[in-house]
Design a protein around this motif. Structure first.
Motif, PDB file in Angstrom:
ATOM      1  N   SER A 205       0.821  -1.211   0.000  1.00  0.00           N
ATOM      2  CA  SER A 205       0.000   0.000   0.000  1.00  0.00           C
ATOM      3  C   SER A 205       0.854   1.259   0.000  1.00  0.00           C
ATOM      4  CB  SER A 205      -0.944  -0.012   1.209  1.00  0.00           C
ATOM      5  OG  SER A 205      -1.856  -1.096   1.107  1.00  0.00           O
ATOM      6  N   VAL A 206       1.977   1.255   0.724  1.00  0.00           N
ATOM      7  CA  VAL A 206       2.874   2.418   0.713  1.00  0.00           C
ATOM      8  C   VAL A 206       3.435   2.627  -0.692  1.00  0.00           C
ATOM      9  CG1 VAL A 206       5.074   3.342   1.554  1.00  0.00           C
ATOM     10  CG2 VAL A 206       3.489   2.254   3.154  1.00  0.00           C
ATOM     11  N   VAL A 207       3.927   1.542  -1.302  1.00  0.00           N
ATOM     12  CA  VAL A 207       4.493   1.629  -2.649  1.00  0.00           C
ATOM     13  C   VAL A 207       3.480   2.219  -3.625  1.00  0.00           C
ATOM     14  CG1 VAL A 207       5.249   0.276  -4.650  1.00  0.00           C
ATOM     15  CG2 VAL A 207       6.137  -0.253  -2.378  1.00  0.00           C
ATOM     16  N   ASN A 208       2.292   1.672  -3.614  1.00  0.00           N
ATOM     17  CA  ASN A 208       1.336   2.016  -4.667  1.00  0.00           C
ATOM     18  C   ASN A 208       0.537   3.286  -4.386  1.00  0.00           C
ATOM     19  OD1 ASN A 208       1.912  -0.148  -6.527  1.00  0.00           O
ATOM     20  ND2 ASN A 208       1.149  -1.507  -4.912  1.00  0.00           N
ATOM     21  N   LEU A 209       0.361   3.638  -3.113  1.00  0.00           N
ATOM     22  CA  LEU A 209      -0.200   4.956  -2.821  1.00  0.00           C
ATOM     23  C   LEU A 209       0.820   6.021  -3.223  1.00  0.00           C
ATOM     24  CD1 LEU A 209      -2.256   6.936  -1.669  1.00  0.00           C
ATOM     25  CD2 LEU A 209      -1.190   6.605   0.584  1.00  0.00           C
ATOM     26  N   GLY A 210       2.080   5.802  -2.861  1.00  0.00           N
ATOM     27  CA  GLY A 210       3.118   6.758  -3.228  1.00  0.00           C
ATOM     28  C   GLY A 210       3.205   6.956  -4.724  1.00  0.00           C
ATOM     29  N   ALA A 211       3.178   5.845  -5.457  1.00  0.00           N
ATOM     30  CA  ALA A 211       3.270   5.922  -6.915  1.00  0.00           C
ATOM     31  C   ALA A 211       2.041   6.606  -7.510  1.00  0.00           C
ATOM     32  CB  ALA A 211       3.427   4.514  -7.492  1.00  0.00           C
ATOM     33  N   ALA A 212       0.862   6.283  -6.982  1.00  0.00           N
ATOM     34  CA  ALA A 212      -0.378   6.884  -7.499  1.00  0.00           C
ATOM     35  C   ALA A 212      -0.396   8.390  -7.260  1.00  0.00           C
ATOM     36  CB  ALA A 212      -1.592   6.219  -6.853  1.00  0.00           C
ATOM     37  N   LEU A 213       0.050   8.826  -6.090  1.00  0.00           N
ATOM     38  CA  LEU A 213       0.093  10.259  -5.797  1.00  0.00           C
ATOM     39  C   LEU A 213       1.106  10.964  -6.697  1.00  0.00           C
ATOM     40  CD1 LEU A 213      -0.067  10.213  -1.884  1.00  0.00           C
ATOM     41  CD2 LEU A 213      -1.891  10.900  -3.460  1.00  0.00           C
ATOM     42  N   ALA A 214       2.246  10.310  -6.930  1.00  0.00           N
ATOM     43  CA  ALA A 214       3.263  10.890  -7.821  1.00  0.00           C
ATOM     44  C   ALA A 214       2.721  11.027  -9.238  1.00  0.00           C
ATOM     45  CB  ALA A 214       4.526  10.031  -7.800  1.00  0.00           C
ATOM     46  N   LEU A 215       1.969  10.036  -9.683  1.00  0.00           N
ATOM     47  CA  LEU A 215       1.377  10.086 -11.015  1.00  0.00           C
ATOM     48  C   LEU A 215       0.276  11.153 -11.095  1.00  0.00           C
ATOM     49  CD1 LEU A 215       1.252   6.248 -11.725  1.00  0.00           C
ATOM     50  CD2 LEU A 215       2.675   7.932 -12.925  1.00  0.00           C
ATOM     51  N   ASN A 216      -0.232  11.554  -9.931  1.00  0.00           N
ATOM     52  CA  ASN A 216      -1.211  12.639  -9.846  1.00  0.00           C
ATOM     53  C   ASN A 216      -0.545  14.005  -9.761  1.00  0.00           C
ATOM     54  OD1 ASN A 216      -4.137  12.203  -9.851  1.00  0.00           O
ATOM     55  ND2 ASN A 216      -3.726  10.681  -8.268  1.00  0.00           N
ATOM     56  N   GLY A 217       0.776  14.028  -9.920  1.00  0.00           N
ATOM     57  CA  GLY A 217       1.493  15.299  -9.927  1.00  0.00           C
ATOM     58  C   GLY A 217       2.045  15.743  -8.593  1.00  0.00           C
ATOM     59  N   LYS A 218       1.920  14.898  -7.566  1.00  0.00           N
ATOM     60  CA  LYS A 218       2.456  15.240  -6.253  1.00  0.00           C
ATOM     61  C   LYS A 218       3.928  14.825  -6.165  1.00  0.00           C
ATOM     62  CE  LYS A 218      -1.648  16.530  -4.906  1.00  0.00           C
ATOM     63  NZ  LYS A 218      -1.970  17.960  -4.731  1.00  0.00           N
ATOM     64  N   LYS A 219       4.705  15.580  -5.405  1.00  0.00           N
ATOM     65  CA  LYS A 219       6.092  15.206  -5.143  1.00  0.00           C
ATOM     66  C   LYS A 219       6.098  14.358  -3.875  1.00  0.00           C
ATOM     67  CE  LYS A 219      10.766  17.127  -4.932  1.00  0.00           C
ATOM     68  NZ  LYS A 219      11.260  16.090  -5.851  1.00  0.00           N
ATOM     69  N   VAL A 220       6.529  13.105  -4.005  1.00  0.00           N
ATOM     70  CA  VAL A 220       6.321  12.121  -2.944  1.00  0.00           C
ATOM     71  C   VAL A 220       7.642  11.464  -2.533  1.00  0.00           C
ATOM     72  CG1 VAL A 220       5.061  10.031  -2.262  1.00  0.00           C
ATOM     73  CG2 VAL A 220       4.025  11.636  -3.890  1.00  0.00           C
TER      74      VAL A 220
ATOM     75  N   ASN B 204       8.443   9.040 -11.937  1.00  0.00           N
ATOM     76  CA  ASN B 204       8.815  10.451 -11.797  1.00  0.00           C
ATOM     77  C   ASN B 204       8.110  11.065 -10.587  1.00  0.00           C
ATOM     78  OD1 ASN B 204      10.095  12.852 -12.622  1.00  0.00           O
ATOM     79  ND2 ASN B 204       8.239  13.542 -13.672  1.00  0.00           N
ATOM     80  N   ASN B 205       8.838  11.862  -9.808  1.00  0.00           N
ATOM     81  CA  ASN B 205       8.320  12.521  -8.603  1.00  0.00           C
ATOM     82  C   ASN B 205       8.197  11.596  -7.399  1.00  0.00           C
ATOM     83  OD1 ASN B 205       8.105  15.188  -9.433  1.00  0.00           O
ATOM     84  ND2 ASN B 205       6.055  14.894 -10.275  1.00  0.00           N
ATOM     85  N   LEU B 206       8.631  10.348  -7.515  1.00  0.00           N
ATOM     86  CA  LEU B 206       8.591   9.419  -6.376  1.00  0.00           C
ATOM     87  C   LEU B 206      10.021   9.046  -5.979  1.00  0.00           C
ATOM     88  CD1 LEU B 206       7.021   7.574  -4.392  1.00  0.00           C
ATOM     89  CD2 LEU B 206       7.107   5.795  -6.167  1.00  0.00           C
TER      90      LEU B 206
END
Length: 259
Positions: A26-41, A85-87
């Protein structure tokens, strides 16, 4: 008058004293999903097993979170890039297991993670921690540091037994050490809607903690299980599988609750 916006990271930890409940996935994929949403994670591996580090192909042979907390290096010096990118990630190795002993007689021992990671607060939108399956000193430190707690939970009755203890622990830390700490949700993992027991557990927990339960449930999914062995988030391994779709929906729920 011009206003200057200073970014302050939203700090989330995934916490459960029981292992095998989907924390790392969940940490891996929440982090990746937020990064793909344009967040710097940034994701941080606080577990001596280093599963988060392996799941993102991080180099565990260099300085990581142990060296940061023990003040051998600065946190900003050990952040590694990932395939998303961004993760970025701060890895862990077996050395962090010794921190629970090393910190016992240290003054202000509960605040060492908060002190060590303060330098990163204005560099990321989200910092997400993968905690070890225990409530020892390292975990207490992450609770003192974090803003938000997400509790991943398997759909079985044994998993329910530890839920009240976990929530009491978070409430206790909030009262005594971190007034800004909030539980933002319970995430059901490895869910099968055809399983009668799984549905009963979801119903029982939802009855008592209705506002906390995330609507998204992470399904049992072979592709989700395979992705860590390739060192990839699910979105880089199979972006169209059920697991990827579930984590996209979960990330949107987190954004809605936090922002």
């Amino acid at each position: 008058m011009a206003y200057i916006y200073i970014m302050s990271a939203k700090k989330i930890i995934f916490l459960n004293q029981k292992g095998g409940v989907g924390k790392t996935t969940s940490v891996v994929n929440l982090g990746a999903a937020l990064a793909l949403n344009g967040k710097k994670v940034l994701v941080i591996d606080f577990d001596a097993q280093g599963n988060l580090s392996s799941s993102l192909s991080a180099d565990k042979g260099v300085s990581g979170i142990y060296e940061v907390i023990s003040k051998q290096v600065l946190a900003s010096e050990v952040c590694q890039k990932t395939c998303i990118n961004n993760l970025e990630i701060i890895p862990a190795n077996i050395d962090i297991a010794g921190l629970n002993i090393e910190l016992v007689n240290v003054e202000d021992r509960n605040f060492k993670v908060k002190e060590a990671l303060a330098i990163l607060e204005d560099k990321y939108d989200y910092i997400i921690g993968d905690c070890p399956p225990s409530l020892a000193l390292v975990t207490v430190n992450t609770l003192v540091w974090a803003n938000y707690v997400i509790i991943p939970m398997q759909c079985e009755y044994l998993a329910m037994e530890g839920l009240n203890l976990l929530i009491r622990t978070v409430v206790s830390i909030k009262r005594s050490l971190n007034k800004n700490l909030e539980i933002i949700g319970i995430l059901f993992t490895m869910f099968s809607k055809r399983n009668k027991l799984a549905n009963e557990v979801v119903e029982d927990v939802s009855q008592y903690f209705d506002s906390l339960v995330f609507e998204t449930k992470i399904p049992r999914n072979v592709r989700l299980s395979e992705a860590p062995s390739h060192g990839l988030p699910i979105f880089a391994y199979d972006n169209n599988c059920l697991g990827a779709k579930a984590y996209k929906n979960f990330a949107q729920e987190v954004l809605d609750r936090v922002e």
